[in-house]
Design a protein around this motif. Sequence first.
Motif, PDB file in Angstrom:
ATOM      1  N   HIS A 177     -74.832-120.890 -96.692  1.00 31.85           N
ATOM      2  CA  HIS A 177     -74.290-122.098 -96.067  1.00 31.85           C
ATOM      3  C   HIS A 177     -72.811-121.896 -95.755  1.00 31.85           C
ATOM      4  O   HIS A 177     -72.346-122.146 -94.647  1.00 31.85           O
ATOM      5  CB  HIS A 177     -74.490-123.290 -97.002  1.00 31.85           C
ATOM      6  CG  HIS A 177     -73.811-124.529 -96.532  1.00 31.85           C
ATOM      7  ND1 HIS A 177     -72.520-124.858 -96.896  1.00 31.85           N
ATOM      8  CD2 HIS A 177     -74.222-125.516 -95.711  1.00 31.85           C
ATOM      9  CE1 HIS A 177     -72.182-125.989 -96.324  1.00 31.85           C
ATOM     10  NE2 HIS A 177     -73.193-126.411 -95.599  1.00 31.85           N
ATOM     11  N   CYS A 178     -72.086-121.420 -96.744  1.00 27.88           N
ATOM     12  CA  CYS A 178     -70.653-121.202 -96.576  1.00 27.88           C
ATOM     13  C   CYS A 178     -70.391-120.086 -95.563  1.00 27.88           C
ATOM     14  O   CYS A 178     -69.494-120.184 -94.728  1.00 27.88           O
ATOM     15  CB  CYS A 178     -70.055-120.854 -97.928  1.00 27.88           C
ATOM     16  SG  CYS A 178     -68.344-121.304 -98.085  1.00 27.88           S
ATOM     17  N   LEU A 179     -71.187-119.036 -95.639  1.00 28.00           N
ATOM     18  CA  LEU A 179     -71.025-117.911 -94.731  1.00 28.00           C
ATOM     19  C   LEU A 179     -71.262-118.321 -93.280  1.00 28.00           C
ATOM     20  O   LEU A 179     -70.602-117.813 -92.371  1.00 28.00           O
ATOM     21  CB  LEU A 179     -71.979-116.773 -95.113  1.00 28.00           C
ATOM     22  CG  LEU A 179     -71.874-115.501 -94.280  1.00 28.00           C
ATOM     23  CD1 LEU A 179     -70.543-114.809 -94.523  1.00 28.00           C
ATOM     24  CD2 LEU A 179     -73.020-114.562 -94.602  1.00 28.00           C
ATOM     25  N   ALA A 181     -66.385-128.051-103.041  1.00 24.35           N
ATOM     26  CA  ALA A 181     -67.587-127.230-102.887  1.00 24.35           C
ATOM     27  C   ALA A 181     -67.308-125.871-102.256  1.00 24.35           C
ATOM     28  O   ALA A 181     -67.926-124.873-102.629  1.00 24.35           O
ATOM     29  CB  ALA A 181     -68.624-127.983-102.043  1.00 24.35           C
ATOM     30  N   ASP A 182     -66.405-125.829-101.309  1.00 22.71           N
ATOM     31  CA  ASP A 182     -66.299-124.649-100.450  1.00 22.71           C
ATOM     32  C   ASP A 182     -65.052-123.794-100.602  1.00 22.71           C
ATOM     33  O   ASP A 182     -65.057-122.638-100.166  1.00 22.71           O
ATOM     34  CB  ASP A 182     -66.399-125.074 -98.985  1.00 22.71           C
ATOM     35  CG  ASP A 182     -67.745-125.658 -98.638  1.00 22.71           C
ATOM     36  OD1 ASP A 182     -68.744-125.270 -99.250  1.00 22.71           O
ATOM     37  OD2 ASP A 182     -67.802-126.529 -97.741  1.00 22.71           O
ATOM     38  N   THR A 183     -63.999-124.303-101.173  1.00 26.49           N
ATOM     39  CA  THR A 183     -62.720-123.597-101.134  1.00 26.49           C
ATOM     40  C   THR A 183     -62.773-122.198-101.738  1.00 26.49           C
ATOM     41  O   THR A 183     -62.374-121.225-101.096  1.00 26.49           O
ATOM     42  CB  THR A 183     -61.609-124.443-101.782  1.00 26.49           C
ATOM     43  OG1 THR A 183     -61.495-125.673-101.053  1.00 26.49           O
ATOM     44  CG2 THR A 183     -60.280-123.711-101.756  1.00 26.49           C
ATOM     45  N   VAL A 184     -63.258-122.072-102.955  1.00 25.07           N
ATOM     46  CA  VAL A 184     -63.281-120.746-103.597  1.00 25.07           C
ATOM     47  C   VAL A 184     -64.160-119.786-102.800  1.00 25.07           C
ATOM     48  O   VAL A 184     -63.783-118.641-102.553  1.00 25.07           O
ATOM     49  CB  VAL A 184     -63.749-120.843-105.065  1.00 25.07           C
ATOM     50  CG1 VAL A 184     -63.968-119.459-105.657  1.00 25.07           C
ATOM     51  CG2 VAL A 184     -62.737-121.616-105.891  1.00 25.07           C
ATOM     52  N   SER A 185     -65.315-120.254-102.379  1.00 22.88           N
ATOM     53  CA  SER A 185     -66.239-119.431-101.621  1.00 22.88           C
ATOM     54  C   SER A 185     -65.609-118.941-100.321  1.00 22.88           C
ATOM     55  O   SER A 185     -65.694-117.752 -99.971  1.00 22.88           O
ATOM     56  CB  SER A 185     -67.512-120.229-101.339  1.00 22.88           C
ATOM     57  OG  SER A 185     -68.504-119.424-100.773  1.00 22.88           O
ATOM     58  N   ILE A 186     -64.960-119.830 -99.593  1.00 23.95           N
ATOM     59  CA  ILE A 186     -64.331-119.453 -98.322  1.00 23.95           C
ATOM     60  C   ILE A 186     -63.181-118.472 -98.568  1.00 23.95           C
ATOM     61  O   ILE A 186     -63.036-117.484 -97.831  1.00 23.95           O
ATOM     62  CB  ILE A 186     -63.855-120.683 -97.532  1.00 23.95           C
ATOM     63  CG1 ILE A 186     -65.042-121.543 -97.097  1.00 23.95           C
ATOM     64  CG2 ILE A 186     -63.040-120.254 -96.301  1.00 23.95           C
ATOM     65  CD1 ILE A 186     -64.653-122.880 -96.472  1.00 23.95           C
ATOM     66  N   ILE A 187     -62.382-118.723 -99.579  1.00 23.89           N
ATOM     67  CA  ILE A 187     -61.270-117.816 -99.873  1.00 23.89           C
ATOM     68  C   ILE A 187     -61.790-116.401-100.135  1.00 23.89           C
ATOM     69  O   ILE A 187     -61.281-115.426 -99.563  1.00 23.89           O
ATOM     70  CB  ILE A 187     -60.434-118.319-101.070  1.00 23.89           C
ATOM     71  CG1 ILE A 187     -59.615-119.555-100.668  1.00 23.89           C
ATOM     72  CG2 ILE A 187     -59.510-117.220-101.595  1.00 23.89           C
ATOM     73  CD1 ILE A 187     -58.938-120.259-101.832  1.00 23.89           C
ATOM     74  N   VAL A 188     -62.789-116.290-100.983  1.00 26.00           N
ATOM     75  CA  VAL A 188     -63.344-114.969-101.299  1.00 26.00           C
ATOM     76  C   VAL A 188     -63.903-114.313-100.045  1.00 26.00           C
ATOM     77  O   VAL A 188     -63.639-113.141 -99.757  1.00 26.00           O
ATOM     78  CB  VAL A 188     -64.412-115.063-102.402  1.00 26.00           C
ATOM     79  CG1 VAL A 188     -65.128-113.728-102.595  1.00 26.00           C
ATOM     80  CG2 VAL A 188     -63.792-115.526-103.717  1.00 26.00           C
ATOM     81  N   MET A 189     -64.691-115.076 -99.283  1.00 28.71           N
ATOM     82  CA  MET A 189     -65.280-114.515 -98.062  1.00 28.71           C
ATOM     83  C   MET A 189     -64.217-114.042 -97.088  1.00 28.71           C
ATOM     84  O   MET A 189     -64.345-112.972 -96.485  1.00 28.71           O
ATOM     85  CB  MET A 189     -66.172-115.543 -97.379  1.00 28.71           C
ATOM     86  CG  MET A 189     -67.479-115.702 -98.053  1.00 28.71           C
ATOM     87  SD  MET A 189     -68.497-116.808 -97.087  1.00 28.71           S
ATOM     88  CE  MET A 189     -69.771-117.112 -98.277  1.00 28.71           C
TER      89      MET A 189
END
Length: 155
Positions: free
Chosen positions: A24-26, A87-95
């Motif tokens: 979803h984040c990707l 929900a998304d901040t950490v995931s987006i930062i890593v990606m």
Amino acid sequence: MGTEPHGHAPPKASWGTAASATLHCLTGCAIGEILGLVIATWLGWTAAPSIALAVLLAFFFGYLLTLVPLRRRGLDWRTAIRLALAADTVSIIVMEIVDNGVMLAVPGAMDAALTSALFWGALALSLLVAFLVTTPINKWIIGRGKGHAVVHRYH
């Protein structure tokens, strides 16, 4: 595992749940990343402004894909934005760190033409690597009732 503030147990942190959250984040990141790199390449920008635009758009579209369903469920803007950020901040930062790092690591990828297999191959590779790196991080975060776990009950 503990419970969340409203009495809801955190969702099970399975690999499937983590992969779904990461995908979803990707999706949002990929839309922003591709659009940003295409625009920057078309304009002939150098690597730094290209990456800046791609990252900005990746965050925008990443959050947007969470915000739209939350708003459709009737949440007010303040609550929806707060949940999307959580929900998304950490995931987006890593990606973004991973996929831009891969693009920079592939020789010539940032300077390749939009019609080049090098550009699209490196971009596809960067998104795949970002997915593979971010999925276990999301699994760990979801298992603690954070990240995508905070919006799980709204789906």
